[in-house]
Design an enzyme around this catalytic site. Structure first.
Site, PDB file in Angstrom:
ATOM      1  N   ARG A   1      16.669 -17.233  -5.499  1.00  0.00           N
ATOM      2  CA  ARG A   1      18.026 -17.364  -4.937  1.00  0.00           C
ATOM      3  C   ARG A   1      18.343 -16.176  -4.037  1.00  0.00           C
ATOM      4  O   ARG A   1      17.964 -15.044  -4.345  1.00  0.00           O
ATOM      5  CB  ARG A   1      19.064 -17.419  -6.065  1.00  0.00           C
ATOM      6  CG  ARG A   1      19.025 -18.728  -6.828  1.00  0.00           C
ATOM      7  CD  ARG A   1      19.923 -18.684  -8.044  1.00  0.00           C
ATOM      8  NE  ARG A   1      19.140 -18.862  -9.243  1.00  0.00           N
ATOM      9  CZ  ARG A   1      19.614 -18.729 -10.477  1.00  0.00           C
ATOM     10  NH1 ARG A   1      20.863 -18.407 -10.672  1.00  0.00           N
ATOM     11  NH2 ARG A   1      18.832 -18.919 -11.516  1.00  0.00           N
TER      12      ARG A   1
ATOM     13  N   HIS B   1      25.687 -16.261 -17.220  1.00  0.00           N
ATOM     14  CA  HIS B   1      25.023 -15.371 -18.195  1.00  0.00           C
ATOM     15  C   HIS B   1      26.026 -14.697 -19.121  1.00  0.00           C
ATOM     16  O   HIS B   1      25.749 -13.639 -19.696  1.00  0.00           O
ATOM     17  CB  HIS B   1      24.230 -14.226 -17.512  1.00  0.00           C
ATOM     18  CG  HIS B   1      23.125 -14.660 -16.620  1.00  0.00           C
ATOM     19  ND1 HIS B   1      22.889 -14.075 -15.398  1.00  0.00           N
ATOM     20  CD2 HIS B   1      22.171 -15.601 -16.768  1.00  0.00           C
ATOM     21  CE1 HIS B   1      21.842 -14.639 -14.833  1.00  0.00           C
ATOM     22  NE2 HIS B   1      21.390 -15.579 -15.642  1.00  0.00           N
TER      23      HIS B   1
ATOM     24  N   GLU C   1      20.634 -14.957 -26.505  1.00  0.00           N
ATOM     25  CA  GLU C   1      21.704 -15.942 -26.306  1.00  0.00           C
ATOM     26  C   GLU C   1      21.709 -16.982 -27.429  1.00  0.00           C
ATOM     27  O   GLU C   1      22.753 -17.454 -27.839  1.00  0.00           O
ATOM     28  CB  GLU C   1      21.521 -16.613 -24.938  1.00  0.00           C
ATOM     29  CG  GLU C   1      21.869 -15.666 -23.796  1.00  0.00           C
ATOM     30  CD  GLU C   1      21.122 -15.954 -22.510  1.00  0.00           C
ATOM     31  OE1 GLU C   1      19.881 -15.800 -22.495  1.00  0.00           O
ATOM     32  OE2 GLU C   1      21.773 -16.314 -21.514  1.00  0.00           O
TER      33      GLU C   1
ATOM     34  N   ASN D   1      18.731 -25.731 -25.485  1.00  0.00           N
ATOM     35  CA  ASN D   1      19.052 -25.375 -24.106  1.00  0.00           C
ATOM     36  C   ASN D   1      18.330 -26.388 -23.213  1.00  0.00           C
ATOM     37  O   ASN D   1      17.134 -26.286 -22.981  1.00  0.00           O
ATOM     38  CB  ASN D   1      18.566 -23.946 -23.833  1.00  0.00           C
ATOM     39  CG  ASN D   1      18.871 -23.496 -22.422  1.00  0.00           C
ATOM     40  OD1 ASN D   1      19.384 -24.265 -21.606  1.00  0.00           O
ATOM     41  ND2 ASN D   1      18.535 -22.257 -22.120  1.00  0.00           N
TER      42      ASN D   1
ATOM     43  N   ARG E   1      23.589 -24.728 -25.305  1.00  0.00           N
ATOM     44  CA  ARG E   1      23.993 -23.834 -24.229  1.00  0.00           C
ATOM     45  C   ARG E   1      24.472 -24.699 -23.057  1.00  0.00           C
ATOM     46  O   ARG E   1      23.783 -25.641 -22.650  1.00  0.00           O
ATOM     47  CB  ARG E   1      22.798 -23.003 -23.780  1.00  0.00           C
ATOM     48  CG  ARG E   1      23.119 -22.164 -22.584  1.00  0.00           C
ATOM     49  CD  ARG E   1      21.905 -21.910 -21.747  1.00  0.00           C
ATOM     50  NE  ARG E   1      22.277 -21.110 -20.586  1.00  0.00           N
ATOM     51  CZ  ARG E   1      21.529 -20.986 -19.517  1.00  0.00           C
ATOM     52  NH1 ARG E   1      20.367 -21.612 -19.449  1.00  0.00           N
ATOM     53  NH2 ARG E   1      21.920 -20.272 -18.502  1.00  0.00           N
TER      54      ARG E   1
END
Ligand code: ADP
Length: 404
Positions: free
Chosen positions: A244, A183, A387, A7, A94
């Site tokens: 965010r 996600h 993940e 990743n 990823r």
């Protein structure tokens, strides 16, 4: 099959080395993190299973150098877990943004690379770094097959009315402006695991998955497929997050830009890096700090905590309406897995759905746990996300098919 899962961020490489026997049986051989690539002093933290972890600080010029460090750590005589690079049979990456080009994982080839390049426009912070990772692997392991798994792929089943913005249609045609979500790998994984844990038939179920971490999104999963999700064109849309802002009135953007004399890039940075828990509290982007500050009486940290709960219950409410009911609600990721108090606060606001929380199960939830009472009308669970496992599984399937 020994699979290296990568990743890549703009200045980091997270990795896991898994020995996959089949979908459910595997060994984690090692994991680690390369940080501060391109800065004067970088760092690699390598954690081999059953051996002492090692941390090394050194300048790491670029991703190629970083990737070489990862591979060297994996074959190191003391801290390594492999005899040679040749033991690595495949690499899975990823990828944050695959837009509407990818509804599943794919074997890396020139066409796939050029589509990931096109998607850089919609994920300028993430996709270029993922490409650096793919190229670095091609450089150091040229004959090893690579697979890419997209955060957006699971959301490709959203209906048009959910993914279209009510902007002039030409912006969709010309610039691909639509909702893609993020996600997806996590939402897909926890909905599948959750259905299994609760004994639900995934193909006939209505599940709401809450991935709550530094980045947070909530997804409505109908019969195992994504019906809607809170993130949009980019991972900025939706709820309040660590740094965010989530949903705001779009007119605020030009207003603040004019008042503060900000460029588009500066405004983008404000909304992505300086807002959320950090922007509202002025102190930290970490929810643990918000809890401590709120206990000490910090008013702005209290707003953060209330707004987080409010955003979660608002999204759940909207998705219950879209799904016309809900069978199961799942919490996952850093906050969702670890913050029992937040899970309880959210569930207390869902009593209208007949949600009843088992305080003992909730407080002590470690690993996959049902945290609702047996007579709760909706099953609520905490499911740790994984993940990397999904990426390793997809990589194994795609690469095994090559051999057939
Ligand atoms: P990312 O989106 O970067 O993968 P994570 O899923 O790791 O982020 O989530 C980070 C958030 O999870 C932080 O706000 C942090 O406060 C929270 N968190 C992580 N571990 C814990 C813990 N043990 N207890 C409470 N909160 C935690």
């Amino acid at each position: 099959m020994i699979i290296l899962v990568i990743n890549c961020g703009s200045s980091s490489i997270k990795y896991q080395l898994l020995d996959m026997k089949n979908d459910d049986v595997y060994d984690l051989l090692a994991k680690g993190l390369v940080e501060k690539i391109g800065l004067p002093l970088g760092c690699i933290t390598h954690k081999p299973t059953g051996k002492t972890p090692v941390v090394k600080e050194l300048p790491i010029e670029d991703h190629k150098v970083g990737m070489k460090l990862v591979l060297d750590a994996l074959v190191d005589p003391v801290h390594g877990v492999l005899k040679s690079f040749d033991d690595i049979e495949a690499v899975g990456h990823r990828i944050v943004q695959g837009a509407d080009y990818f509804s599943g994982s794919a074997l890396v080839n020139d066409d796939v690379i050029s589509k990931i390049e096109i998607c850089c426009d919609y994920a300028p912070l993430h996709n270029p770094a993922h490409l650096l990772g793919i190229h670095a692997i091609s450089h150091v392991l040229p004959s090893v097959p690579q697979v890419v798994t997209f955060d957006t792929a699971f959301h490709q089943t959203m209906p048009e009315h959910a993914y279209m913005y009510a902007l002039p249609y030409e912006y969709y045609e010309k610039y691909h402006v639509r909702r893609y979500g993020a996600h997806g790998t996590s939402h897909q994984y926890v909905s599948q695991r959750g259905a299994k844990l609760a004994g639900l038939n995934l193909g006939k179920s209505r599940i709401i998955t809450c991935h709550l971490g530094n980045g947070s999104s909530i997804t409505a999963v109908e019969n195992g497929k994504c019906l809607d999700t809170s993130m949009g064109f980019t991972p900025l849309e939706g709820m309040i997050m660590g740094t965010r802002c989530g949903n705001i009135d779009a007119n605020i953007v030009p207003y603040i830009m004019k008042k503060e004399n900000l460029t588009p890039d500066q405004m983008t940075e404000v909304m992505n890096k300086k807002s959320g828990f950090l922007g509202l509290s002025g102190k930290s982007s970490d929810l643990r700090d918000m809890n401590e500050l709120a206990i000490a009486g910090d008013h702005r940290a209290k707003i953060v905590l209330k707004k987080l709960t409010y955003d979660i219950i608002k999204n759940i409410g909207a998705f219950v309406a879209e799904l016309n009911g809900v069978d199961m609600i799942i919490f996952t990721a850093g906050i969702g897995e670890n913050n029992a108090r937040l899970r309880r606060r959210v569930c207390e606001n869902l009593s209208y759905l007949g949600v009843k929380i088992d305080d003992n199960a909730n407080e002590n939830a470690r690993g996959e746990t049902i945290i609702s009472t047996p007579d709760s009308k909706v099953i609520v669970a905490m499911i740790p996300t994984d993940e990397e496992l999904v990426i390793a599984r997809d990589t194994m399937h795609i690469v095994s098919d090559l051999d057939d």
